[in-house]
Scaffold this motif. Structure first.
Motif, PDB file in Angstrom:
ATOM      1  N   GLN A 114      -0.621  -5.818  27.448  1.00  0.00           N
ATOM      2  CA  GLN A 114       0.562  -5.007  27.655  1.00  0.00           C
ATOM      3  C   GLN A 114      -0.788  -3.934  28.666  1.00  0.00           C
ATOM      4  OE1 GLN A 114       3.564  -4.391  28.758  1.00  0.00           O
ATOM      5  NE2 GLN A 114       3.095  -2.771  29.596  1.00  0.00           N
ATOM      6  N   ARG A 115      -1.685  -4.161  27.531  1.00  0.00           N
ATOM      7  CA  ARG A 115      -2.674  -2.800  28.567  1.00  0.00           C
ATOM      8  C   ARG A 115      -3.593  -3.575  29.942  1.00  0.00           C
ATOM      9  NH1 ARG A 115      -6.189  -2.039  23.803  1.00  0.00           N
ATOM     10  NH2 ARG A 115      -4.262  -1.291  23.195  1.00  0.00           N
ATOM     11  N   GLU A 116      -4.067  -4.567  29.420  1.00  0.00           N
ATOM     12  CA  GLU A 116      -4.756  -5.342  30.944  1.00  0.00           C
ATOM     13  C   GLU A 116      -3.592  -5.588  32.194  1.00  0.00           C
ATOM     14  OE1 GLU A 116      -7.869  -6.496  31.390  1.00  0.00           O
ATOM     15  OE2 GLU A 116      -7.966  -5.531  29.235  1.00  0.00           O
ATOM     16  N   LEU A 117      -2.338  -5.996  31.390  1.00  0.00           N
ATOM     17  CA  LEU A 117      -1.989  -6.041  32.659  1.00  0.00           C
ATOM     18  C   LEU A 117      -1.469  -4.575  33.298  1.00  0.00           C
ATOM     19  CD1 LEU A 117       0.978  -8.156  31.376  1.00  0.00           C
ATOM     20  CD2 LEU A 117      -0.550  -9.309  32.853  1.00  0.00           C
ATOM     21  N   TRP A 118      -0.823  -2.941  32.138  1.00  0.00           N
ATOM     22  CA  TRP A 118      -0.773  -2.203  33.673  1.00  0.00           C
ATOM     23  C   TRP A 118      -2.018  -2.000  33.844  1.00  0.00           C
ATOM     24  CZ3 TRP A 118       2.812   0.729  33.883  1.00  0.00           C
ATOM     25  CH2 TRP A 118       3.091   2.086  34.251  1.00  0.00           C
ATOM     26  N   THR A 119      -3.172  -2.410  33.393  1.00  0.00           N
ATOM     27  CA  THR A 119      -5.017  -2.112  34.261  1.00  0.00           C
ATOM     28  C   THR A 119      -4.999  -2.896  35.712  1.00  0.00           C
ATOM     29  OG1 THR A 119      -6.165  -0.691  32.464  1.00  0.00           O
ATOM     30  CG2 THR A 119      -7.070  -1.857  34.215  1.00  0.00           C
ATOM     31  N   SER A 120      -4.192  -4.086  35.721  1.00  0.00           N
ATOM     32  CA  SER A 120      -4.402  -4.979  36.408  1.00  0.00           C
ATOM     33  C   SER A 120      -3.151  -4.088  37.940  1.00  0.00           C
ATOM     34  CB  SER A 120      -3.968  -6.166  35.858  1.00  0.00           C
ATOM     35  OG  SER A 120      -4.916  -7.157  35.262  1.00  0.00           O
ATOM     36  N   TRP A 121      -2.171  -4.515  37.481  1.00  0.00           N
ATOM     37  CA  TRP A 121      -1.157  -3.710  38.194  1.00  0.00           C
ATOM     38  C   TRP A 121      -1.499  -2.211  39.183  1.00  0.00           C
ATOM     39  CZ3 TRP A 121       2.355  -4.363  41.067  1.00  0.00           C
ATOM     40  CH2 TRP A 121       3.295  -3.730  41.766  1.00  0.00           C
ATOM     41  N   ALA A 122      -2.373  -0.970  38.517  1.00  0.00           N
ATOM     42  CA  ALA A 122      -2.981  -0.102  38.724  1.00  0.00           C
ATOM     43  C   ALA A 122      -4.353  -0.936  39.536  1.00  0.00           C
ATOM     44  CB  ALA A 122      -3.617   0.524  37.532  1.00  0.00           C
ATOM     45  N   GLY A 153      -3.652   6.032  50.776  1.00  0.00           N
ATOM     46  CA  GLY A 153      -3.200   6.151  49.036  1.00  0.00           C
ATOM     47  C   GLY A 153      -3.327   6.225  48.600  1.00  0.00           C
ATOM     48  N   VAL A 154      -2.908   7.303  47.077  1.00  0.00           N
ATOM     49  CA  VAL A 154      -4.076   7.180  45.919  1.00  0.00           C
ATOM     50  C   VAL A 154      -3.029   6.841  44.827  1.00  0.00           C
ATOM     51  CG1 VAL A 154      -4.756   9.557  44.591  1.00  0.00           C
ATOM     52  CG2 VAL A 154      -4.541  10.036  47.223  1.00  0.00           C
ATOM     53  N   VAL A 155      -3.920   6.376  43.544  1.00  0.00           N
ATOM     54  CA  VAL A 155      -3.608   6.041  42.362  1.00  0.00           C
ATOM     55  C   VAL A 155      -3.633   6.442  41.533  1.00  0.00           C
ATOM     56  CG1 VAL A 155      -2.839   3.547  41.244  1.00  0.00           C
ATOM     57  CG2 VAL A 155      -2.851   3.866  43.871  1.00  0.00           C
ATOM     58  N   GLU A 156      -2.661   7.362  41.111  1.00  0.00           N
ATOM     59  CA  GLU A 156      -2.918   8.166  40.022  1.00  0.00           C
ATOM     60  C   GLU A 156      -2.557   7.091  38.812  1.00  0.00           C
ATOM     61  OE1 GLU A 156      -0.532  11.706  40.180  1.00  0.00           O
ATOM     62  OE2 GLU A 156      -1.721  12.448  42.402  1.00  0.00           O
ATOM     63  N   VAL A 157      -3.826   7.215  37.640  1.00  0.00           N
ATOM     64  CA  VAL A 157      -3.195   6.092  36.320  1.00  0.00           C
ATOM     65  C   VAL A 157      -2.961   6.996  34.922  1.00  0.00           C
ATOM     66  CG1 VAL A 157      -3.487   4.314  35.327  1.00  0.00           C
ATOM     67  CG2 VAL A 157      -4.002   4.727  37.726  1.00  0.00           C
ATOM     68  N   SER A 158      -1.923   7.043  33.625  1.00  0.00           N
ATOM     69  CA  SER A 158      -2.730   7.167  32.912  1.00  0.00           C
ATOM     70  C   SER A 158      -2.053   5.957  32.211  1.00  0.00           C
ATOM     71  CB  SER A 158      -1.311   8.462  32.742  1.00  0.00           C
ATOM     72  OG  SER A 158      -0.718   8.559  32.656  1.00  0.00           O
ATOM     73  N   ALA A 159      -2.049   6.194  30.889  1.00  0.00           N
ATOM     74  CA  ALA A 159      -1.302   5.014  29.568  1.00  0.00           C
ATOM     75  C   ALA A 159       0.337   5.228  29.711  1.00  0.00           C
ATOM     76  CB  ALA A 159      -1.521   5.336  28.533  1.00  0.00           C
ATOM     77  N   PHE A 162       5.627   4.305  38.697  1.00  0.00           N
ATOM     78  CA  PHE A 162       6.403   4.084  37.352  1.00  0.00           C
ATOM     79  C   PHE A 162       5.625   3.860  36.059  1.00  0.00           C
ATOM     80  CE2 PHE A 162       4.896   1.698  41.324  1.00  0.00           C
ATOM     81  CZ  PHE A 162       5.524   0.962  41.886  1.00  0.00           C
ATOM     82  N   THR A 163       6.783   3.619  35.133  1.00  0.00           N
ATOM     83  CA  THR A 163       6.460   4.282  33.912  1.00  0.00           C
ATOM     84  C   THR A 163       6.654   2.512  32.936  1.00  0.00           C
ATOM     85  OG1 THR A 163       8.906   4.298  33.378  1.00  0.00           O
ATOM     86  CG2 THR A 163       7.542   6.176  34.338  1.00  0.00           C
ATOM     87  N   HIS A 164       6.777   2.277  31.943  1.00  0.00           N
ATOM     88  CA  HIS A 164       6.921   1.041  31.698  1.00  0.00           C
ATOM     89  C   HIS A 164       8.112   0.629  31.418  1.00  0.00           C
ATOM     90  CE1 HIS A 164       2.386   0.684  29.760  1.00  0.00           C
ATOM     91  NE2 HIS A 164       2.556   1.792  29.243  1.00  0.00           N
ATOM     92  N   ASP A 165       9.403   0.968  31.910  1.00  0.00           N
ATOM     93  CA  ASP A 165      10.501   0.406  31.842  1.00  0.00           C
ATOM     94  C   ASP A 165      11.396   0.782  32.799  1.00  0.00           C
ATOM     95  OD1 ASP A 165      11.240   3.464  31.252  1.00  0.00           O
ATOM     96  OD2 ASP A 165      12.085   2.243  29.792  1.00  0.00           O
ATOM     97  N   ALA A 166      10.467   1.406  34.186  1.00  0.00           N
ATOM     98  CA  ALA A 166      11.589   2.195  35.156  1.00  0.00           C
ATOM     99  C   ALA A 166      10.663   2.099  36.871  1.00  0.00           C
ATOM    100  CB  ALA A 166      11.968   2.928  34.817  1.00  0.00           C
ATOM    101  N   LEU A 167      10.746   2.157  37.779  1.00  0.00           N
ATOM    102  CA  LEU A 167      10.160   2.528  39.161  1.00  0.00           C
ATOM    103  C   LEU A 167      11.684   3.832  39.463  1.00  0.00           C
ATOM    104  CD1 LEU A 167       9.547   0.643  41.769  1.00  0.00           C
ATOM    105  CD2 LEU A 167      11.443   2.310  42.212  1.00  0.00           C
ATOM    106  N   GLU A 168      10.650   5.085  39.670  1.00  0.00           N
ATOM    107  CA  GLU A 168      11.663   6.090  40.686  1.00  0.00           C
ATOM    108  C   GLU A 168      10.597   6.394  42.314  1.00  0.00           C
ATOM    109  OE1 GLU A 168      11.647   9.975  38.770  1.00  0.00           O
ATOM    110  OE2 GLU A 168      10.738   9.387  37.334  1.00  0.00           O
ATOM    111  N   THR A 169      11.410   6.967  42.755  1.00  0.00           N
ATOM    112  CA  THR A 169      10.455   6.802  44.258  1.00  0.00           C
ATOM    113  C   THR A 169      11.052   8.515  44.587  1.00  0.00           C
ATOM    114  OG1 THR A 169      12.491   6.633  45.727  1.00  0.00           O
ATOM    115  CG2 THR A 169      10.959   4.423  45.127  1.00  0.00           C
ATOM    116  N   SER A 170      10.026   9.590  45.687  1.00  0.00           N
ATOM    117  CA  SER A 170      10.032  10.822  45.965  1.00  0.00           C
ATOM    118  C   SER A 170      11.310  10.893  45.961  1.00  0.00           C
ATOM    119  CB  SER A 170       9.620  10.883  46.248  1.00  0.00           C
ATOM    120  OG  SER A 170       8.681  10.376  47.414  1.00  0.00           O
ATOM    121  N   GLU A 171      12.147  10.126  46.961  1.00  0.00           N
ATOM    122  CA  GLU A 171      13.374   9.433  47.524  1.00  0.00           C
ATOM    123  C   GLU A 171      14.667   9.345  46.943  1.00  0.00           C
ATOM    124  OE1 GLU A 171      10.968   7.567  48.828  1.00  0.00           O
ATOM    125  OE2 GLU A 171      10.134   9.373  50.847  1.00  0.00           O
TER     126      GLU A 171
END
Length: 100
Positions: free
Chosen positions: A6-14, A32-38, A52-61
């Motif tokens: 999970q951690r490796e996939l999360w890092t790869s996605w970022a 684009g600026v990518v901000e990453v946390s756990a 992106f969280t581990h189970d959802a995506l949300e946008t500013s719109e």
């Protein structure tokens, strides 16, 4: 899913989001600026963002969708499963093109 995977996939996605945001930013007045946390990954472009969280995506719109990293390396956004690099490219392209 195993924690290390999970951690490796999360890092790869970022990382993929960073790469494609930089590539699409070459032809845009914005970058684009990518901000990453756990807990979340946020791509910001101008005054817009997608988070992106581990189970959802949300946008500013105000839109939301399900999100999941799959064990095979694919990304699930809503009901659509795609290879990680293709999904990251599409997200970055939409963000960079939509800011003009």
């Amino acid at each position: 899913m195993e924690t290390n995977l999970q951690r490796e996939l999360w890092t790869s996605w970022a990382s993929m989001l960073r790469v494609y945001a930089a590539a699409h930013g070459m032809n845009s007045p914005y970058h684009g600026v990518v901000e990453v946390s756990a807990e979340d990954i946020t791509l910001r472009v101008n005054d817009r963002w997608v988070r992106f969280t581990h189970d959802a995506l949300e946008t500013s719109e105000g839109s939301t969708a399900g999100f999941a990293l799959q064990e095979d390396g694919n990304i699930l956004i809503g009901e659509v499963s795609e290879e990680m690099d293709m999904a990251a490219e599409q997200v970055a392209r939409r963000m960079l093109q939509g800011s003009e």
